[in-house]
Motif scaffolding. Structure first.
Motif, mmCIF file in Angstrom:
data_model
loop_
_atom_site.group_PDB
_atom_site.id
_atom_site.type_symbol
_atom_site.label_atom_id
_atom_site.label_comp_id
_atom_site.label_asym_id
_atom_site.label_seq_id
_atom_site.Cartn_x
_atom_site.Cartn_y
_atom_site.Cartn_z
ATOM 1 N N LYS A 1 0.693 -1.418 -0.072
ATOM 2 C CA LYS A 1 0.143 -0.145 -0.004
ATOM 3 C C LYS A 1 0.753 1.337 0.095
ATOM 4 O O LYS A 1 0.307 2.242 -0.155
ATOM 5 N N GLY A 2 2.239 1.098 0.174
ATOM 6 C CA GLY A 2 2.902 2.211 0.161
ATOM 7 C C GLY A 2 2.853 3.166 1.682
ATOM 8 O O GLY A 2 3.470 4.244 1.474
ATOM 9 N N ASN A 3 2.412 2.451 2.576
ATOM 10 C CA ASN A 3 2.400 3.214 3.747
ATOM 11 C C ASN A 3 3.693 3.407 4.658
ATOM 12 O O ASN A 3 4.091 3.979 5.637
ATOM 13 N N SER A 4 4.642 2.503 4.145
ATOM 14 C CA SER A 4 5.839 2.483 4.848
ATOM 15 C C SER A 4 6.802 2.237 3.590
ATOM 16 O O SER A 4 6.494 2.527 2.240
ATOM 17 N N ASN A 5 8.216 2.449 3.942
ATOM 18 C CA ASN A 5 9.203 2.275 2.599
ATOM 19 C C ASN A 5 9.229 0.811 2.199
ATOM 20 O O ASN A 5 9.110 -0.010 2.967
ATOM 21 N N ILE A 6 9.439 0.786 0.847
ATOM 22 C CA ILE A 6 9.450 -0.601 0.312
ATOM 23 C C ILE A 6 10.456 -1.651 1.078
ATOM 24 O O ILE A 6 10.200 -2.745 1.170
ATOM 25 N N TYR B 1 12.166 -6.006 4.103
ATOM 26 C CA TYR B 1 12.692 -6.708 5.587
ATOM 27 C C TYR B 1 11.861 -7.559 6.307
ATOM 28 O O TYR B 1 12.035 -8.388 7.113
ATOM 29 N N ARG B 2 10.492 -6.970 6.309
ATOM 30 C CA ARG B 2 9.332 -7.743 7.045
ATOM 31 C C ARG B 2 9.242 -9.142 6.604
ATOM 32 O O ARG B 2 9.224 -9.930 7.466
ATOM 33 N N ILE B 3 9.291 -9.112 5.340
ATOM 34 C CA ILE B 3 8.886 -10.278 4.543
ATOM 35 C C ILE B 3 10.155 -11.336 4.680
ATOM 36 O O ILE B 3 10.009 -12.377 5.118
ATOM 37 N N SER C 1 10.746 -0.819 14.306
ATOM 38 C CA SER C 1 9.476 -1.249 14.812
ATOM 39 C C SER C 1 8.456 -1.676 13.616
ATOM 40 O O SER C 1 7.528 -2.287 13.967
ATOM 41 N N GLU C 2 8.622 -0.776 12.450
ATOM 42 C CA GLU C 2 8.007 -1.115 11.431
ATOM 43 C C GLU C 2 7.991 -2.809 10.800
ATOM 44 O O GLU C 2 6.981 -3.361 10.426
ATOM 45 N N ILE C 3 9.516 -3.124 10.712
ATOM 46 C CA ILE C 3 9.706 -4.313 10.324
ATOM 47 C C ILE C 3 9.210 -5.672 11.320
ATOM 48 O O ILE C 3 8.419 -6.531 11.015
ATOM 49 N N LEU C 4 9.480 -5.363 12.568
ATOM 50 C CA LEU C 4 8.909 -6.355 13.636
ATOM 51 C C LEU C 4 7.532 -6.211 14.130
ATOM 52 O O LEU C 4 7.192 -6.981 15.072
ATOM 53 N N GLU C 5 6.790 -5.041 13.798
ATOM 54 C CA GLU C 5 5.497 -4.835 14.139
ATOM 55 C C GLU C 5 5.551 -4.882 15.695
ATOM 56 O O GLU C 5 4.576 -5.526 16.163
ATOM 57 N N THR C 6 6.280 -3.953 16.285
ATOM 58 C CA THR C 6 6.366 -3.708 17.723
ATOM 59 C C THR C 6 6.625 -2.409 18.190
ATOM 60 O O THR C 6 6.995 -1.676 17.244
ATOM 61 N N SER C 7 6.452 -1.896 19.301
ATOM 62 C CA SER C 7 6.673 -0.651 19.647
ATOM 63 C C SER C 7 8.212 -0.263 19.810
ATOM 64 O O SER C 7 8.877 -1.243 20.099
#
Length: 179
Positions: free
Chosen positions: A65-70, A75-77, A152-158
């Motif tokens: 969706k482009g809400n974060s950097n590609i 990296y999350r994937i 935080s974006e990659i690991l989806e945590t605070s």
């Protein structure tokens, strides 16, 4: 952000997709390789996870969706793919992910792709003893010099939780070095 949006459109368009995807691989292959390698520790496993990561990116680019950097999305994937591989390998042996990583760390001495010195080898073995989240945060913050917001974006945590994890990881490593 505008440049990223154009790039995402190119990746999603059938006429520009191949060229755009080759550029994506060229731009991120090495960074993702080393990110994955710090998680799974083995070169062959890293290559497998890297390939799976790019396949998932290719298959799911239309959902981005482009809400974060590609790169944080990739990296999350890559992180999820790495942890999935660790889970699979450790389950096959009937051991925990942490035990699997410690086992892999002991193999680094004979790994032809590991070119670190004795101190780097010792550090990798110490990092391998950390709990999974602390190990991930430590590697991203210390080696990849990522900002806490990116992690935080990659690991989806605070961010607060990440700072605490990093602090505990550093403290544990220092204590083990001083033993």
């Amino acid at each position: 952000m505008e440049q990223q949006n154009q790039f995402i459109k190119a990746l999603s368009s059938s006429e520009n997709q191949e060229v755009a995807f080759k550029k994506l691989i060229a731009d991120y292959k090495e960074r993702l390789y080393w990110h994955i390698r710090k998680i799974v520790l083995d070169h062959e496993d890293t290559d497998d996870v890297l390939q799976n990561t790019f396949i998932k990116v290719f298959e799911n680019i239309s959902k981005f969706k482009g809400n974060s950097n590609i790169y944080t999305w990739m990296y999350r994937i890559a992180t999820h793919e790495s942890l999935n591989l660790l889970g699979k390998k450790s389950r096959q042996l009937g051991i925990s992910n942490e035990e699997w990583i410690e086992k892999q760390a002991t193999k680094l001495e004979t790994d032809v792709y590991f070119d670190g010195d004795e101190m780097q080898l010792k550090l990798q073995k110490l990092i391998a003893t950390l709990p999974e989240k602390q190990r991930l945060v430590f590697n991203m913050r210390y080696f990849e010099e990522m900002k806490y917001d990116e992690i935080s974006e990659i690991l989806e945590t605070s961010v607060g939780g990440l700072k605490a994890s990093y602090h505990h990881a550093v403290k544990k490593i220092k204590n083990k070095i001083n033993e």
